[in-house]
Design an enzyme around this catalytic site. Structure first.
Site, PDB file in Angstrom:
ATOM      1  N   ARG A 173       0.898  -1.176   0.000  1.00  0.00           N
ATOM      2  CA  ARG A 173       0.000   0.000   0.000  1.00  0.00           C
ATOM      3  C   ARG A 173       0.919   1.203   0.000  1.00  0.00           C
ATOM      4  NH1 ARG A 173      -5.342   1.185   3.513  1.00  0.00           N
ATOM      5  NH2 ARG A 173      -6.071  -0.170   1.840  1.00  0.00           N
ATOM      6  N   GLN A 184     -10.048  -3.925  -3.576  1.00  0.00           N
ATOM      7  CA  GLN A 184     -11.318  -3.493  -2.996  1.00  0.00           C
ATOM      8  C   GLN A 184     -12.456  -3.632  -4.000  1.00  0.00           C
ATOM      9  OE1 GLN A 184     -12.176  -2.149   0.245  1.00  0.00           O
ATOM     10  NE2 GLN A 184     -14.174  -2.638  -0.642  1.00  0.00           N
ATOM     11  N   CYS A 205     -16.275   1.336   0.613  1.00  0.00           N
ATOM     12  CA  CYS A 205     -15.108   0.509   0.943  1.00  0.00           C
ATOM     13  C   CYS A 205     -14.708   0.613   2.411  1.00  0.00           C
ATOM     14  CB  CYS A 205     -13.947   0.875   0.039  1.00  0.00           C
ATOM     15  SG  CYS A 205     -13.322   2.549   0.248  1.00  0.00           S
ATOM     16  N   HIS A 258      -7.340   1.052  -6.450  1.00  0.00           N
ATOM     17  CA  HIS A 258      -7.560   0.127  -5.322  1.00  0.00           C
ATOM     18  C   HIS A 258      -8.277  -1.119  -5.859  1.00  0.00           C
ATOM     19  CE1 HIS A 258      -7.725  -1.224  -1.331  1.00  0.00           C
ATOM     20  NE2 HIS A 258      -8.625  -0.413  -0.804  1.00  0.00           N
ATOM     21  N   ASP A 301     -17.309   6.960  -1.479  1.00  0.00           N
ATOM     22  CA  ASP A 301     -16.061   6.803  -0.726  1.00  0.00           C
ATOM     23  C   ASP A 301     -15.805   8.122  -0.013  1.00  0.00           C
ATOM     24  OD1 ASP A 301     -13.640   5.830   0.263  1.00  0.00           O
ATOM     25  OD2 ASP A 301     -12.542   6.167  -1.605  1.00  0.00           O
ATOM     26  N   ARG A 332     -13.419  -8.881   1.413  1.00  0.00           N
ATOM     27  CA  ARG A 332     -11.999  -8.602   1.165  1.00  0.00           C
ATOM     28  C   ARG A 332     -11.182  -9.868   1.409  1.00  0.00           C
ATOM     29  NH1 ARG A 332      -9.959  -3.489   1.321  1.00  0.00           N
ATOM     30  NH2 ARG A 332      -8.175  -4.551   0.404  1.00  0.00           N
TER      31      ARG A 332
HETATM   32  N1   CP Z   1     -11.184  -0.424   2.369  1.00  0.00           N
HETATM   33  C1   CP Z   1      -9.912  -0.492   2.784  1.00  0.00           C
HETATM   34  O1   CP Z   1      -8.985  -0.661   1.995  1.00  0.00           O
HETATM   35  O2   CP Z   1      -9.779  -0.418   4.132  1.00  0.00           O
HETATM   36  P1   CP Z   1      -8.421  -0.260   4.946  1.00  0.00           P
HETATM   37  O3   CP Z   1      -7.882   1.110   4.617  1.00  0.00           O
HETATM   38  O4   CP Z   1      -8.835  -0.402   6.363  1.00  0.00           O
HETATM   39  O5   CP Z   1      -7.475  -1.327   4.511  1.00  0.00           O
HETATM   40  N1  NVA Z   2      -9.977   6.650  -1.164  1.00  0.00           N
HETATM   41  C1  NVA Z   2      -9.616   6.149   0.140  1.00  0.00           C
HETATM   42  C2  NVA Z   2      -9.797   4.668   0.205  1.00  0.00           C
HETATM   43  C3  NVA Z   2      -9.528   4.067   1.551  1.00  0.00           C
HETATM   44  C4  NVA Z   2      -9.663   2.580   1.594  1.00  0.00           C
HETATM   45  C5  NVA Z   2      -8.188   6.534   0.454  1.00  0.00           C
HETATM   46  O1  NVA Z   2      -7.335   6.458  -0.439  1.00  0.00           O
HETATM   47  O2  NVA Z   2      -7.926   6.933   1.577  1.00  0.00           O
END
Ligand code: CP
Ligand code: NVA
Length: 308
Positions: free
Chosen positions: A107, A137, A265, A134, A226, A293
């Site tokens: 990530r 997700q 998400c 992402h 989101d 997930r």
């Molecule tokens: N939706 C998602 O990716 O959640 P986290 O940021 O908790 O991993």
């Molecule tokens: N768009 C959000 C998604 C989190 C899972 C972010 O990048 O923070």
């Protein structure tokens, strides 16, 4: 090398394999304690490295549990605890990890970091969220709609409301590969990535960008939103003001198809992008979506390891 970097590069048949495996393994685990490996333990002896440059709850726990249930192990670390945090290059980090583990999940703030890691690791690399996308997700989102409706998503109409962020980009890619219609209700100045839209449209995707929330959700089967401020973005009154007309609330849900399903998400900000009445209401699937997930991650891992 079977990396899982983005859905744009995916083929419908590959995503179908992943989704079918996720549904099958989820059904096969009913009644089995969560820490018990699946009977076939297909990743026994394999290790996944997980690197986080940003916080995570769902991604962290789902990948870790996925490896355990597949019979393998994982090593979880934040980038700040690695030499990466002191300036060691992504290329060198990738070469070292590729000599020690069997796959790497990251990530990261910058999509370029993901791509550099994939180019140099020599083992499969998985995108666990970047500034651009992402994909894991969105695979869980599609699985959730399929298991609820009992049919593939092709031909359905989805609406995404709010910020044209990483989630919006991955939904655009998924719509063009799997053949569902996607309307994006996004305010001026906050559009999804233009290159992502162009690639999806060139592929024949049905992608419409509209400036009205009502037009976006009209008769839609699935409503997605989101956070308005993604991780690392500064609080901005101007942005929150622009987003407000795109809040998913009861009156907006009433304009969608009867019984339309709601996805987010998570983490959510009740009273901002969605009201509590919607996210905690009967049309919301967010807890199934979060659980999925785990199931979809297992299938993604098996695909990366050449076991599908
Ligand atoms: N939706 C998602 O990716 O959640 P986290 O940021 O908790 O991993
Ligand atoms: N768009 C959000 C998604 C989190 C899972 C972010 O990048 O923070």
């Amino acid at each position: 090398m079977p990396h899982f970097l983005d859905l744009a590069g995916a083929k419908a048949a590959g995503l179908r394999l992943i989704l079918d495996e996720a549904h099958r393994r989820k059904a096969a685990r009913i009644g089995i304690p969560r820490g018990t490996p699946d009977a076939d333990a297909p990743l026994a002896g394999h290790t996944l490295a997980m690197i986080f440059e940003k916080p995570s709850t769902r991604t962290r726990f789902s990948f870790d549990m996925a490896m355990r249930q597949l019979g393998g192990t994982s090593i979880v670390t934040s980038a700040g605890d690695m030499q990466l945090g002191r300036g060691e290059t992504v290329e060198d980090t990738a070469r070292v990890l590729g000599r020690m583990v069997d796959a790497v999940m990251i990530r990261t703030n910058s999509h370029a970091t993901l791509e550099t890691l994939a180019e140099n690791a020599g083992v499969p690399v998985i995108n666990a969220l970047t500034d651009i996308s992402h994909p894991c997700q969105v695979m869980a989102d599609i699985m959730t709609i399929e298991e609820t409706t009992g049919k593939p998503v092709a031909g359905s109409t989805w609406a995404y409301l709010g910020d044209g962020n990483n989630m919006a980009n991955s939904l655009i890619e998924a719509a063009s590969v799997l053949g569902f219609d996607l309307r994006l209700g996004v305010p001026h100045g906050y559009d999804p990535d233009q290159a992502v839209i162009a690639t999806a449209c060139a592929r024949g995707g049905s992608i419409d960008l509209v400036r009205s929330a009502a037009a976006a959700v009209e008769a839609a089967d699935v409503i997605v939103t989101d956070t308005w401020l993604s991780m690392g973005q500064k609080d901005s009154k101007e942005k929150l003001g622009a987003m407000l007309p795109f809040q998913v609330n009861d009156s907006l849900m009433a304009k969608a198809a009867p019984g339309a399903l709601f996805l987010h998400c998570l983490p959510a900000h009740r009273g901002e992008e969605v009201t509590a009445s919607v996210i905690d209401g009967p049309q919301s699937l967010v807890w199934d979506e979060a659980e999925n997930r785990l199931h979809v991650q297992k299938a993604i891992l098996l695909w990366c390891f050449g076991k599908l």
